[in-house]
Design a protein around this motif. Structure first.
Motif, PDB file in Angstrom:
ATOM      1  N   ASP A   1       0.688  -1.036  -0.061  1.00 61.76           N
ATOM      2  CA  ASP A   1      -0.025  -0.040   0.111  1.00 61.76           C
ATOM      3  C   ASP A   1       0.800   1.258   0.031  1.00 61.76           C
ATOM      4  O   ASP A   1       0.482   2.278  -0.674  1.00 61.76           O
ATOM      5  CB  ASP A   1      -0.821   0.153   1.282  1.00 61.76           C
ATOM      6  CG  ASP A   1      -2.072  -1.096   1.134  1.00 61.76           C
ATOM      7  OD1 ASP A   1      -2.212  -1.450  -0.075  1.00 61.76           O
ATOM      8  OD2 ASP A   1      -2.616  -1.450   2.119  1.00 61.76           O
TER       9      ASP A   1
ATOM     10  N   ASP B   1       2.337   1.625  -3.496  1.00 63.29           N
ATOM     11  CA  ASP B   1       1.475   2.401  -4.395  1.00 63.29           C
ATOM     12  C   ASP B   1       1.164   3.542  -4.068  1.00 63.29           C
ATOM     13  O   ASP B   1       1.058   4.351  -5.216  1.00 63.29           O
ATOM     14  CB  ASP B   1       0.186   1.542  -4.441  1.00 63.29           C
ATOM     15  CG  ASP B   1       0.231   0.092  -4.878  1.00 63.29           C
ATOM     16  OD1 ASP B   1       1.299  -0.271  -5.704  1.00 63.29           O
ATOM     17  OD2 ASP B   1      -0.531  -0.914  -4.350  1.00 63.29           O
TER      18      ASP B   1
ATOM     19  N   ARG C   1      -0.049   1.203 -11.485  1.00 65.82           N
ATOM     20  CA  ARG C   1      -0.358  -0.142 -11.931  1.00 65.82           C
ATOM     21  C   ARG C   1      -2.250   0.068 -11.968  1.00 65.82           C
ATOM     22  O   ARG C   1      -2.840   0.822 -11.055  1.00 65.82           O
ATOM     23  CB  ARG C   1      -0.433  -1.321 -10.945  1.00 65.82           C
ATOM     24  CG  ARG C   1       1.166  -1.617 -10.904  1.00 65.82           C
ATOM     25  CD  ARG C   1       1.435  -2.513 -10.338  1.00 65.82           C
ATOM     26  NE  ARG C   1       0.784  -2.565  -8.803  1.00 65.82           N
ATOM     27  CZ  ARG C   1       0.732  -3.764  -8.004  1.00 65.82           C
ATOM     28  NH1 ARG C   1       1.159  -4.771  -8.323  1.00 65.82           N
ATOM     29  NH2 ARG C   1       0.296  -3.289  -6.705  1.00 65.82           N
ATOM     30  N   PRO C   2      -2.948  -0.639 -12.897  1.00 67.60           N
ATOM     31  CA  PRO C   2      -4.450  -0.465 -12.802  1.00 67.60           C
ATOM     32  C   PRO C   2      -4.845  -1.003 -11.544  1.00 67.60           C
ATOM     33  O   PRO C   2      -4.364  -2.233 -11.012  1.00 67.60           O
ATOM     34  CB  PRO C   2      -4.646  -1.082 -13.937  1.00 67.60           C
ATOM     35  CG  PRO C   2      -3.462  -1.768 -14.608  1.00 67.60           C
ATOM     36  CD  PRO C   2      -2.475  -1.234 -13.754  1.00 67.60           C
ATOM     37  N   ASP C   3      -6.182  -0.598 -11.066  1.00 71.89           N
ATOM     38  CA  ASP C   3      -6.685  -1.396 -10.066  1.00 71.89           C
ATOM     39  C   ASP C   3      -7.325  -2.705 -10.420  1.00 71.89           C
ATOM     40  O   ASP C   3      -7.472  -2.835 -11.588  1.00 71.89           O
ATOM     41  CB  ASP C   3      -7.817  -0.436  -9.449  1.00 71.89           C
ATOM     42  CG  ASP C   3      -7.243   0.690  -8.750  1.00 71.89           C
ATOM     43  OD1 ASP C   3      -6.392   0.842  -8.231  1.00 71.89           O
ATOM     44  OD2 ASP C   3      -8.127   1.795  -8.628  1.00 71.89           O
ATOM     45  N   LYS C   4      -7.065  -3.455  -9.299  1.00 68.78           N
ATOM     46  CA  LYS C   4      -7.712  -4.848  -9.620  1.00 68.78           C
ATOM     47  C   LYS C   4      -9.255  -4.948  -9.950  1.00 68.78           C
ATOM     48  O   LYS C   4      -9.806  -5.743 -10.372  1.00 68.78           O
ATOM     49  CB  LYS C   4      -7.267  -5.910  -8.574  1.00 68.78           C
ATOM     50  CG  LYS C   4      -5.863  -6.150  -8.466  1.00 68.78           C
ATOM     51  CD  LYS C   4      -5.430  -7.041  -7.408  1.00 68.78           C
ATOM     52  CE  LYS C   4      -4.025  -7.219  -7.147  1.00 68.78           C
ATOM     53  NZ  LYS C   4      -3.420  -8.006  -5.991  1.00 68.78           N
ATOM     54  N   GLU C   5      -9.878  -4.010  -9.034  1.00 70.32           N
ATOM     55  CA  GLU C   5     -11.132  -3.995  -8.917  1.00 70.32           C
ATOM     56  C   GLU C   5     -11.842  -3.497 -10.311  1.00 70.32           C
ATOM     57  O   GLU C   5     -13.060  -3.672 -10.619  1.00 70.32           O
ATOM     58  CB  GLU C   5     -11.750  -3.114  -7.817  1.00 70.32           C
ATOM     59  CG  GLU C   5     -11.413  -3.644  -6.408  1.00 70.32           C
ATOM     60  CD  GLU C   5      -9.866  -3.293  -6.000  1.00 70.32           C
ATOM     61  OE1 GLU C   5      -9.350  -2.147  -6.366  1.00 70.32           O
ATOM     62  OE2 GLU C   5      -9.396  -4.161  -5.035  1.00 70.32           O
ATOM     63  N   ALA C   6     -11.171  -2.707 -11.153  1.00 70.94           N
ATOM     64  CA  ALA C   6     -11.549  -2.107 -12.400  1.00 70.94           C
ATOM     65  C   ALA C   6     -11.705  -3.328 -13.237  1.00 70.94           C
ATOM     66  O   ALA C   6     -12.506  -3.068 -14.201  1.00 70.94           O
ATOM     67  CB  ALA C   6     -10.395  -1.242 -12.958  1.00 70.94           C
ATOM     68  N   ASP C   7     -11.070  -4.404 -13.239  1.00 73.52           N
ATOM     69  CA  ASP C   7     -11.140  -5.483 -14.143  1.00 73.52           C
ATOM     70  C   ASP C   7     -12.358  -6.091 -14.442  1.00 73.52           C
ATOM     71  O   ASP C   7     -13.074  -6.247 -13.227  1.00 73.52           O
ATOM     72  CB  ASP C   7      -9.887  -6.431 -14.067  1.00 73.52           C
ATOM     73  CG  ASP C   7      -8.547  -5.901 -14.518  1.00 73.52           C
ATOM     74  OD1 ASP C   7      -8.811  -4.720 -15.278  1.00 73.52           O
ATOM     75  OD2 ASP C   7      -7.660  -6.177 -13.949  1.00 73.52           O
TER      76      ASP C   7
END
Length: 108
Positions: free
Chosen positions: A87, A90, A102-108
């Motif tokens: 955290d 990031d 990095r792109p968020d994991k939740e956005a996928d």
């Protein structure tokens, strides 16, 4: 001294990590004391110890075992800090290198 915000986050020194580091220093000392017999043929660091090859081998092997054990425990303690360190890393990347976020994991 550098401000914490301009360098990547590092693990926190905790009591267990410090204790295991002291055990690691003890193991390193044992290795050095035992290995000194092989270099000088007698106890070169502590007078009279080790006084034989058996004592030198036991001291060296025991010190190496303590070092391996303590390093494994240090790595385990640092691994426990992984979520907080990720955290903080990031947040550091977002603040200082926004093009590398990095792109968020939740956005996928």
């Amino acid at each position: 001294m550098l401000k914490p915000s301009i360098r990547p986050p590092r693990p926190q020194l905790t009591g267990p990590i410090f204790a295991y580091a002291l055990a690691d220093v003890f193991g390193l000392s044992c290795v050095g004391i035992g290995a000194s017999w092989f270099a000088a043929g007698k106890g070169a660091i502590i007078a009279g110890f080790p006084s034989s090859m058996v004592e030198a081998v036991v001291c060296t092997a025991g010190g190496a075992a303590v070092m391996l054990w303590s390093v494994a425990r240090i790595l385990r303690e640092i691994a426990k800090q992984a979520p907080q360190m990720q955290d903080r890393y990031d947040a550091y990347i977002a603040a200082h290198h926004p093009d590398k976020v990095r792109p968020d994991k939740e956005a996928d």
